[in-house]
Design a protein around this motif. Structure first.
Motif, PDB file in Angstrom:
ATOM      1  N   GLN A 279     100.743-106.468  76.598  1.00 27.89           N
ATOM      2  CA  GLN A 279     101.367-105.839  77.763  1.00 27.89           C
ATOM      3  C   GLN A 279     100.604-106.163  79.037  1.00 27.89           C
ATOM      4  OE1 GLN A 279     101.487-101.691  76.691  1.00 27.89           O
ATOM      5  NE2 GLN A 279     103.216-101.939  75.287  1.00 27.89           N
TER       6      GLN A 279
ATOM      7  N   HIS B  53      88.575-106.837  69.890  1.00 24.71           N
ATOM      8  CA  HIS B  53      89.238-107.286  68.667  1.00 24.71           C
ATOM      9  C   HIS B  53      88.288-108.070  67.774  1.00 24.71           C
ATOM     10  CE1 HIS B  53      91.355-110.305  66.220  1.00 24.71           C
ATOM     11  NE2 HIS B  53      92.159-109.287  65.940  1.00 24.71           N
TER      12      HIS B  53
ATOM     13  N   GLU C 115      97.840-112.879  65.782  1.00 27.41           N
ATOM     14  CA  GLU C 115      99.122-112.300  65.379  1.00 27.41           C
ATOM     15  C   GLU C 115      99.719-113.015  64.167  1.00 27.41           C
ATOM     16  OE1 GLU C 115     101.126-110.430  69.424  1.00 27.41           O
ATOM     17  OE2 GLU C 115     101.287-112.584  69.035  1.00 27.41           O
TER      18      GLU C 115
ATOM     19  N   THR D  65      98.632-105.133  70.923  1.00 27.35           N
ATOM     20  CA  THR D  65      99.848-104.702  71.632  1.00 27.35           C
ATOM     21  C   THR D  65      99.528-104.368  73.081  1.00 27.35           C
ATOM     22  OG1 THR D  65     100.811-103.825  69.591  1.00 27.35           O
ATOM     23  CG2 THR D  65     101.716-103.027  71.682  1.00 27.35           C
ATOM     24  N   ASN D  66      98.450-103.628  73.282  1.00 27.43           N
ATOM     25  CA  ASN D  66      98.039-103.299  74.649  1.00 27.43           C
ATOM     26  C   ASN D  66      97.634-104.548  75.427  1.00 27.43           C
ATOM     27  OD1 ASN D  66      98.460-100.592  74.087  1.00 27.43           O
ATOM     28  ND2 ASN D  66      96.326-100.226  73.519  1.00 27.43           N
TER      29      ASN D  66
ATOM     30  N   PRO E 275      95.257-101.756  61.414  1.00 28.50           N
ATOM     31  CA  PRO E 275      96.057-100.942  62.351  1.00 28.50           C
ATOM     32  C   PRO E 275      95.455-100.881  63.750  1.00 28.50           C
ATOM     33  CG  PRO E 275      95.797 -99.815  60.243  1.00 28.50           C
ATOM     34  CD  PRO E 275      94.853-100.972  60.233  1.00 28.50           C
ATOM     35  N   VAL E 276      94.134-100.777  63.810  1.00 32.81           N
ATOM     36  CA  VAL E 276      93.475-100.720  65.113  1.00 32.81           C
ATOM     37  C   VAL E 276      93.632-102.050  65.831  1.00 32.81           C
ATOM     38  CG1 VAL E 276      91.296-100.318  66.315  1.00 32.81           C
ATOM     39  CG2 VAL E 276      91.837 -99.031  64.248  1.00 32.81           C
ATOM     40  N   ARG E 277      93.492-103.140  65.105  1.00 29.63           N
ATOM     41  CA  ARG E 277      93.667-104.463  65.698  1.00 29.63           C
ATOM     42  C   ARG E 277      95.069-104.622  66.274  1.00 29.63           C
ATOM     43  NH1 ARG E 277      92.992-108.438  61.175  1.00 29.63           N
ATOM     44  NH2 ARG E 277      93.299-109.969  62.843  1.00 29.63           N
ATOM     45  N   GLU E 278      96.039-104.165  65.521  1.00 35.69           N
ATOM     46  CA  GLU E 278      97.426-104.288  65.979  1.00 35.69           C
ATOM     47  C   GLU E 278      97.645-103.504  67.276  1.00 35.69           C
ATOM     48  OE1 GLU E 278     101.982-103.733  64.260  1.00 35.69           O
ATOM     49  OE2 GLU E 278     100.248-103.305  62.996  1.00 35.69           O
ATOM     50  N   LYS E 279      97.077-102.306  67.360  1.00 36.83           N
ATOM     51  CA  LYS E 279      97.214-101.504  68.571  1.00 36.83           C
ATOM     52  C   LYS E 279      96.531-102.185  69.754  1.00 36.83           C
ATOM     53  CE  LYS E 279      98.256 -97.854  70.988  1.00 36.83           C
ATOM     54  NZ  LYS E 279      99.653 -97.582  71.385  1.00 36.83           N
ATOM     55  N   LEU E 280      95.345-102.705  69.535  1.00 36.55           N
ATOM     56  CA  LEU E 280      94.633-103.401  70.595  1.00 36.55           C
ATOM     57  C   LEU E 280      95.419-104.604  71.107  1.00 36.55           C
ATOM     58  CD1 LEU E 280      90.931-103.421  69.319  1.00 36.55           C
ATOM     59  CD2 LEU E 280      91.844-102.155  71.256  1.00 36.55           C
TER      60      LEU E 280
END
Length: 458
Positions: A196, A174, A226, A192-193, A185-190
């Motif tokens: 989890q 990140h 975030e 989220t993973n 968008p890529v940051r948000e996906k990273l």
């Protein structure tokens, strides 16, 4: 002896000896005397001595058992081998009835062991069963312990893998793409993973202090990117608040009665971050309580480690947040007090080690003092602080690689100068400063159109 044999046959029909069972003709049921040679079977006629006494040595080769041996010993032609008295004979019979080794059967240790086993078979069987049960229990317990150990090892390996994944996603990958244009968008996906993975690890978090610290730091960083206003965030303030609370829960569980300065410092940072995002969502009273608790914790750490630059830096951050929130509450005198305390601590840290981060913090507090003086109507002091902040950030831009963060700080500086000029009634310079600020923001937004932070500032 023949009378004794008759008594044994009558009293123990279930345990007849082979001599009594096979050679009943040895006993004359009518006369009760030893048989004559003419009464013996043909097969036994050759084993009878001239005086009418059977040859017991010949029988000893074909007969077996304690009762047989007793009878043979009693009938032995050699007087020295026979029982020497009725008491000995009776005693041997009693031993036989009790299942004990008899004198007539001198068969060595194996014989005696066998007699002990036969006599105590129930106790020995019970002991054997208990032994085997214990042995089986130990085998099963060892097997299950091995399985549990393997499972723990697998769980630890999985936990370590997840921890590395989360650390890589939140801190390495990140941060590497944070300043790249169009990376939102890529940051948000990273993230989220990463969230989890962190949640999966936290469910099994034990009293491992090191693990809890790492998880708390990860949740702190996750919440910052975030929704922290001071970061290039994704605009998810609610998610940020949730992650901050998760980090607080992990650290409060290991804080204990004796405060560890390192743990207390981490808690203070999380409470401060939670205060900031709470205020951004309009929860002012909640935000104030969180901030007060954060400052209390930071002051405690500073007392525990008065010479620590890290504790000074932490306390400076706390004072800065208190000043910022006091401005929002229109408590300008209180805000100025906290701002000066923050500047003092930041300058003390910078005097020990010069860095871009130290200069950034000094510029940040100086810019806050400029904004405060503007709100108080003191244009002269507002301009002084505003120009100091601009000079520090320009020096940062010259001394290192220009990145969006420095450019954004320059935009803030020009905006504060615009406010200061406006209070000073110098509207021409005020307009020029506002235009410079807007131009920097437009350039940044053009490079990263998905940045929520740039949109908000513009």
């Amino acid at each position: 002896p023949f009378e004794v044999a008759r008594m044994i046959l009558e009293n123990e029909p279930d345990r007849p000896s082979s001599i009594v069972k096979t050679h009943r003709s040895l006993l004359d049921p009518v006369a009760g005397h030893p048989p004559s040679p003419s009464n013996l079977p043909a097969a036994d006629a050759t084993v009878v001595l001239p005086d009418g006494v059977p040859n017991t040595r010949r029988w000893s080769k074909v007969l077996a058992g304690d009762l047989d041996n007793i009878v043979l010993k009693a009938l032995d032609r050699d007087a020295t081998r026979r029982y020497q008295s009725v008491l000995q004979f009776s005693s041997d019979i009693q031993l036989y009835l009790e299942g004990r080794p008899v004198v007539a059967s001198d068969s060595g240790h194996f014989y005696r062991i066998r007699k002990i086993i036969v006599r105590n078979w129930l106790a020995l069987l019970s002991g054997a069963l208990v032994f085997f049960a214990l042995a089986i229990g130990m085998i099963v317990a060892t097997y299950e312990a091995r399985i549990a150990q393997d499972q723990r090892a697998k769980a630890q390996r999985r936990e370590e893998q997840l921890r590395r994944i989360a650390q890589t996603l939140v801190f390495d990958m990140h941060d590497a793409i944070e300043t790249l244009p169009g990376a939102a968008p890529v940051r948000e996906k990273l993230l989220t993973n990463a969230a989890q993975a962190l949640d999966s690890i936290s469910k099994d978090a034990t009293d491992d202090i090191g693990l809890r610290k790492e998880l708390a730091d990860a949740y702190q960083r996750l919440g910052d990117v975030e929704g922290a206003p001071s970061e290039m965030n994704l605009g998810k303030t609610s998610a940020a608040a949730v992650d901050y609370r998760k980090g607080i829960g992990l650290l409060e569980g290991i804080r204990g009665a004796n405060d560890d300065p390192e743990i207390v410092g981490r808690l203070a940072a999380l409470y401060e971050s939670l205060s900031i995002v709470s205020r951004s969502t309009g929860q002012y009273d909640v935000a104030r309580n969180y901030l007060e608790h954060s400052i209390t914790l930071r002051e405690k750490v500073s007392r525990l480690r008065p010479e620590s630059s890290k504790s000074q830096y932490s306390l400076a951050i706390g004072y800065f947040s208190a000043a910022h929130q006091s401005i929002g509450d229109q408590q300008f005198a209180t805000a100025e007090k906290f701002a000066r305390l923050s500047l003092r601590e930041f300058e003390a840290v910078a005097s020990k080690a010069q860095s871009d981060s130290a200069q950034y913090n000094i510029a940040l507090v100086t810019r806050l003092l400029a904004a405060l003086k503007t709100k108080m109507g003191d244009g002269r002091e507002a301009l002084r602080y505003g120009r100091q902040a601009l000079a520090i950030d320009l020096n940062r831009a010259k001394s290192g690689k220009i990145n969006p963060e420095i450019l954004l700080d320059l935009s803030f500086d020009h905006n504060e100068l615009g406010d200061a000029f406006a209070v000073s009634k110098d509207f021409v310079r005020s307009l020029e400063s506002y235009k410079r600020s807007q131009q920097v923001l437009e350039d940044l937004l053009q490079k990263d159109p998905h940045s929520v932070r740039f949109k908000e500032r513009l």
